[in-house]
Design a protein around this motif. Structure first.
Motif, PDB file in Angstrom:
ATOM      1  N   VAL A  79       0.860  -1.198   0.000  1.00  0.00           N
ATOM      2  CA  VAL A  79       0.000   0.000   0.000  1.00  0.00           C
ATOM      3  C   VAL A  79       0.893   1.245   0.000  1.00  0.00           C
ATOM      4  CG1 VAL A  79      -1.887  -1.120   1.269  1.00  0.00           C
ATOM      5  CG2 VAL A  79      -0.091   0.045   2.548  1.00  0.00           C
ATOM      6  N   SER A  80       0.336   2.377  -0.437  1.00  0.00           N
ATOM      7  CA  SER A  80       1.056   3.647  -0.302  1.00  0.00           C
ATOM      8  C   SER A  80       0.788   4.176   1.096  1.00  0.00           C
ATOM      9  CB  SER A  80       0.534   4.678  -1.293  1.00  0.00           C
ATOM     10  OG  SER A  80       0.792   4.294  -2.601  1.00  0.00           O
ATOM     11  N   TYR A  81       1.814   4.708   1.722  1.00  0.00           N
ATOM     12  CA  TYR A  81       1.658   5.146   3.114  1.00  0.00           C
ATOM     13  C   TYR A  81       2.309   6.508   3.290  1.00  0.00           C
ATOM     14  CZ  TYR A  81       1.900   4.605   8.276  1.00  0.00           C
ATOM     15  OH  TYR A  81       1.770   4.750   9.634  1.00  0.00           O
ATOM     16  N   ILE A 100      11.656   9.257  -4.164  1.00  0.00           N
ATOM     17  CA  ILE A 100      12.286   8.297  -3.240  1.00  0.00           C
ATOM     18  C   ILE A 100      11.598   6.926  -3.295  1.00  0.00           C
ATOM     19  CG2 ILE A 100      12.580   7.731  -0.783  1.00  0.00           C
ATOM     20  CD1 ILE A 100      13.223  10.704  -0.326  1.00  0.00           C
ATOM     21  N   GLY A 101      10.260   6.951  -3.253  1.00  0.00           N
ATOM     22  CA  GLY A 101       9.507   5.686  -3.242  1.00  0.00           C
ATOM     23  C   GLY A 101       9.786   4.856  -4.489  1.00  0.00           C
ATOM     24  N   LEU A 102       9.852   5.524  -5.633  1.00  0.00           N
ATOM     25  CA  LEU A 102      10.113   4.811  -6.892  1.00  0.00           C
ATOM     26  C   LEU A 102      11.524   4.236  -6.902  1.00  0.00           C
ATOM     27  CD1 LEU A 102       8.493   7.230  -9.523  1.00  0.00           C
ATOM     28  CD2 LEU A 102       7.578   5.084  -8.635  1.00  0.00           C
ATOM     29  N   GLU A 103      12.480   5.021  -6.361  1.00  0.00           N
ATOM     30  CA  GLU A 103      13.871   4.523  -6.307  1.00  0.00           C
ATOM     31  C   GLU A 103      13.959   3.294  -5.401  1.00  0.00           C
ATOM     32  OE1 GLU A 103      16.655   7.699  -5.375  1.00  0.00           O
ATOM     33  OE2 GLU A 103      15.532   9.042  -6.684  1.00  0.00           O
ATOM     34  N   VAL A 104      13.226   3.355  -4.268  1.00  0.00           N
ATOM     35  CA  VAL A 104      13.226   2.210  -3.353  1.00  0.00           C
ATOM     36  C   VAL A 104      12.660   0.972  -4.065  1.00  0.00           C
ATOM     37  CG1 VAL A 104      12.163   1.278  -1.243  1.00  0.00           C
ATOM     38  CG2 VAL A 104      13.124   3.581  -1.237  1.00  0.00           C
ATOM     39  N   GLN A 105      11.678   1.221  -4.955  1.00  0.00           N
ATOM     40  CA  GLN A 105      11.098   0.096  -5.712  1.00  0.00           C
ATOM     41  C   GLN A 105      12.018  -0.391  -6.837  1.00  0.00           C
ATOM     42  OE1 GLN A 105       7.038   0.923  -7.077  1.00  0.00           O
ATOM     43  NE2 GLN A 105       6.589   1.903  -5.141  1.00  0.00           N
ATOM     44  N   SER A 145       4.647  15.662  -0.302  1.00  0.00           N
ATOM     45  CA  SER A 145       4.603  14.383   0.422  1.00  0.00           C
ATOM     46  C   SER A 145       3.534  13.481  -0.174  1.00  0.00           C
ATOM     47  CB  SER A 145       4.235  14.599   1.894  1.00  0.00           C
ATOM     48  OG  SER A 145       5.292  15.153   2.576  1.00  0.00           O
ATOM     49  N   PHE A 146       2.397  14.117  -0.496  1.00  0.00           N
ATOM     50  CA  PHE A 146       1.287  13.353  -1.057  1.00  0.00           C
ATOM     51  C   PHE A 146       1.675  12.807  -2.436  1.00  0.00           C
ATOM     52  CE2 PHE A 146      -3.027  13.214  -3.038  1.00  0.00           C
ATOM     53  CZ  PHE A 146      -3.480  12.162  -2.268  1.00  0.00           C
ATOM     54  N   LEU A 147       2.359  13.613  -3.227  1.00  0.00           N
ATOM     55  CA  LEU A 147       2.805  13.159  -4.549  1.00  0.00           C
ATOM     56  C   LEU A 147       3.753  11.966  -4.408  1.00  0.00           C
ATOM     57  CD1 LEU A 147       3.191  13.279  -7.598  1.00  0.00           C
ATOM     58  CD2 LEU A 147       4.705  15.237  -7.306  1.00  0.00           C
ATOM     59  N   ARG A 148       4.615  12.010  -3.388  1.00  0.00           N
ATOM     60  CA  ARG A 148       5.527  10.884  -3.154  1.00  0.00           C
ATOM     61  C   ARG A 148       4.729   9.589  -2.942  1.00  0.00           C
ATOM     62  NH1 ARG A 148      10.203  11.998   1.006  1.00  0.00           N
ATOM     63  NH2 ARG A 148       8.599  12.150   2.567  1.00  0.00           N
ATOM     64  N   SER A 149       3.616   9.677  -2.182  1.00  0.00           N
ATOM     65  CA  SER A 149       2.784   8.489  -1.961  1.00  0.00           C
ATOM     66  C   SER A 149       2.057   8.077  -3.241  1.00  0.00           C
ATOM     67  CB  SER A 149       1.732   8.753  -0.879  1.00  0.00           C
ATOM     68  OG  SER A 149       2.346   9.210   0.276  1.00  0.00           O
ATOM     69  N   VAL A 150       1.524   9.075  -3.964  1.00  0.00           N
ATOM     70  CA  VAL A 150       0.765   8.768  -5.186  1.00  0.00           C
ATOM     71  C   VAL A 150       1.662   8.073  -6.211  1.00  0.00           C
ATOM     72  CG1 VAL A 150      -0.334   9.842  -7.206  1.00  0.00           C
ATOM     73  CG2 VAL A 150      -0.952  10.593  -4.906  1.00  0.00           C
ATOM     74  N   CYS A 152       3.925   6.004  -5.844  1.00  0.00           N
ATOM     75  CA  CYS A 152       4.139   4.574  -5.559  1.00  0.00           C
ATOM     76  C   CYS A 152       3.080   3.709  -6.237  1.00  0.00           C
ATOM     77  CB  CYS A 152       4.138   4.324  -4.048  1.00  0.00           C
ATOM     78  SG  CYS A 152       5.541   5.081  -3.243  1.00  0.00           S
ATOM     79  N   LYS A 153       1.995   4.337  -6.681  1.00  0.00           N
ATOM     80  CA  LYS A 153       0.934   3.684  -7.474  1.00  0.00           C
ATOM     81  C   LYS A 153       0.428   2.374  -6.881  1.00  0.00           C
ATOM     82  CE  LYS A 153       2.901   4.757 -11.708  1.00  0.00           C
ATOM     83  NZ  LYS A 153       4.041   4.230 -11.975  1.00  0.00           N
ATOM     84  N   LYS A 154       0.085   2.423  -5.626  1.00  0.00           N
ATOM     85  CA  LYS A 154      -0.527   1.251  -5.011  1.00  0.00           C
ATOM     86  C   LYS A 154      -2.038   1.427  -5.050  1.00  0.00           C
ATOM     87  CE  LYS A 154       3.522  -0.205  -3.973  1.00  0.00           C
ATOM     88  NZ  LYS A 154       4.164  -1.153  -4.866  1.00  0.00           N
TER      89      LYS A 154
END
Ligand SMILES: Nc1ncnc2c1ncn2[C@@H]1O[C@H](COP(=O)(O)OP(=O)(O)O)[C@@H](O)[C@H]1O
Ligand SMILES: [Mg+2]
Length: 258
Positions: A79-81, A100-105, A145-150, A152-154
């Protein structure tokens, strides 16, 4: 309740920390595809604990958590958090923060930036990709911050008090903006908030939690227009739902269920 009919289903979950602190006790909540569901409860009742459990960052003592009918207990990345007090890293630019989230993925930096850049305009950040967090207003930082979660496309987004620190006007603008984004893509969202107006304005349903050990003491279906942008916080219907929720929170009314 059949867990496979829901997008997300938390079933009889209990979480105890060391020193016998039971943070949440036998919690069951569910959320259907495209629903916005809020969790309201007093400080320390276990709201963030519940989101951490759903995000797989900690393990429950008992109970199960399902996404599309499959158990996701202890599994991260499902999930996106957007955690409470989510912070942008001060040494990274906005574009470097949101990717960051995409790089982690495992996505390459360059590709992640291309993808993020396409979304900057919708998030009102078109001119700010190369800026550092200190150069942005509070509302802009929340949108980043919200864009970072979005990005992640969960299928499910968990937001922990995302608008908590903002002034009323900025908050109101972000609510409308969030609803416009939701109308475009109908993501499924669980929102933790202290703000009863915010919960009523944004939600399809609201769960109310008790003081620690946190239990669900009520489930309220919002009876206002489905189109949030038509909901008026000064209407009689809005006031009546607010009264209903406040009386449960203040312990003046029997819970709507249990
Ligand atoms: N890692 C932890 N270790 C010990 N106690 C914790 C931990 N995380 C949270 N708690 C305790 O669990 C309770 C619920 O915390 P939390 O989920 O953060 O509440 P809320 O988000 O509703 O304010 C609090 O009493 C808190 O002190
Ligand atoms: Mg919290």
């Amino acid at each position: 309740m059949n867990s496979s009919q829901n997008k997300l289903c938390v079933k009889n979950v209990t979480k105890t920390f060391s020193h016998d602190i039971t943070a949440i006790q036998n919690i069951s909540v569910h959320i259907k595809e495209g629903e916005i569901v809020s969790i309201i409860g007093p400080s320390g009742c276990g709201k963030s604990t519940m989101l951490d459990l759903i995000a797989g960052l900690s393990l429950p003592d008992s109970g199960d958590i399902f996404l599309n009918g499959q158990s996701i207990v202890g599994k991260t990345g499902k999930v996106s958090y957007m955690p409470q007090n989510d912070v942008l890293l001060p040494w990274r630019t906005i574009i470097e923060n949101v990717t960051i989230g995409l790089e982690v993925q495992g996505m390459k930096k360059k590709e992640a930036k291309i993808e993020a850049k396409q979304l900057l305009p919708a998030f009102g950040l078109e001119q700010y990709g190369d800026h550092y967090p200190y150069m942005l207003s509070g509302g802009m930082k929340q949108r980043a911050s919200f864009l970072r979660s979005v990005l992640c496309k969960k299928e499910v987004m968990l937001l922990d008090e995302p608008f908590g620190k903002l002034d009323a006007l900025t908050k109101r603008g972000l609510h409308e903006w969030l609803i416009e984004r939701w109308q475009e893509s109908h993501f499924t969202m669980m929102l933790v908030t202290h703000d009863v107006d915010e919960a009523i304005y944004l939600s399809d349903r609201i769960y109310i939690m008790s003081h620690r050990p946190g239990k669900i003491i009520a489930e309220i279906k919002i009876r206002l227009e489905k189109d949030r942008l038509k909901r008026s916080i000064t209407s009689v219907e809005f006031a009546s739902q607010k009264e209903e929720i406040l009386s449960i929170l203040e312990g003046k009314s029997a819970a709507a269920f249990f």
